[in-house]
Design a protein around this motif. Sequence first.
Motif, PDB file in Angstrom:
ATOM      1  N   ILE A   1      56.561  44.721  36.410  1.00  0.00           N
ATOM      2  CA  ILE A   1      57.516  45.830  36.511  1.00  0.00           C
ATOM      3  C   ILE A   1      58.700  45.602  35.576  1.00  0.00           C
ATOM      4  O   ILE A   1      59.135  46.518  34.876  1.00  0.00           O
ATOM      5  CB  ILE A   1      57.985  46.020  37.973  1.00  0.00           C
ATOM      6  N   LEU A   2      59.197  44.388  35.532  1.00  0.00           N
ATOM      7  CA  LEU A   2      60.308  44.066  34.639  1.00  0.00           C
ATOM      8  C   LEU A   2      59.889  44.208  33.179  1.00  0.00           C
ATOM      9  O   LEU A   2      60.645  44.725  32.352  1.00  0.00           O
ATOM     10  CB  LEU A   2      60.832  42.658  34.918  1.00  0.00           C
ATOM     11  N   ILE A   3      58.671  43.785  32.855  1.00  0.00           N
ATOM     12  CA  ILE A   3      58.160  43.950  31.486  1.00  0.00           C
ATOM     13  C   ILE A   3      58.117  45.430  31.124  1.00  0.00           C
ATOM     14  O   ILE A   3      58.552  45.833  30.041  1.00  0.00           O
ATOM     15  CB  ILE A   3      56.761  43.310  31.344  1.00  0.00           C
ATOM     16  N   LYS A   4      57.618  46.241  32.028  1.00  0.00           N
ATOM     17  CA  LYS A   4      57.514  47.674  31.769  1.00  0.00           C
ATOM     18  C   LYS A   4      58.892  48.301  31.587  1.00  0.00           C
ATOM     19  O   LYS A   4      59.108  49.100  30.675  1.00  0.00           O
ATOM     20  CB  LYS A   4      56.755  48.359  32.911  1.00  0.00           C
ATOM     21  N   ILE A   5      59.845  47.929  32.416  1.00  0.00           N
ATOM     22  CA  ILE A   5      61.202  48.472  32.312  1.00  0.00           C
ATOM     23  C   ILE A   5      61.841  48.071  30.990  1.00  0.00           C
ATOM     24  O   ILE A   5      62.412  48.910  30.280  1.00  0.00           O
ATOM     25  CB  ILE A   5      62.071  48.013  33.506  1.00  0.00           C
ATOM     26  N   LEU A   6      61.743  46.786  30.645  1.00  0.00           N
ATOM     27  CA  LEU A   6      62.331  46.319  29.386  1.00  0.00           C
ATOM     28  C   LEU A   6      61.653  46.965  28.180  1.00  0.00           C
ATOM     29  O   LEU A   6      62.321  47.351  27.216  1.00  0.00           O
ATOM     30  CB  LEU A   6      62.252  44.794  29.301  1.00  0.00           C
TER      31      LEU A   6
END
Length: 127
Positions: free
Chosen positions: A72-77
């Motif tokens: 999720i953090l990868i996708k947001i960044l």
Amino acid sequence: MNKFYPIQLWLTTIVFVAPLTMILAGLVNEEWNMGLEVLPLFIMFGLIFSLPSLLVCFAAYKILTVKISSPILIKILLNLIMVGAVLITFALISGSLAFRLSIIYSASIVIASLFYSVKIKEKHSSL
């Protein structure tokens, strides 16, 4: 790891989501109506002008998937990086439609990212 996530995001955004978003924006607000006849041009030029953004997306994806374990953090960044790339691209191109199109393409990136998942390789520990 989903190696094709950047290209899936790129193609889905430019070929499907952005044109549909343009159509919907034109239906909601007449001022945003660009006409259906220009959609093939937007797709063609979108694919060409976004190639540098695709390269940035691939590089960022490779780095993020190694450094970060949260999909999720990868996708947001990655979404933030890609929206930044869209804003820079339209700032460089400028023109009367630059602001509107930057909003449409930025929203389209976020929408398109909901269609695909980022999969991380599980790290195996050796004992």
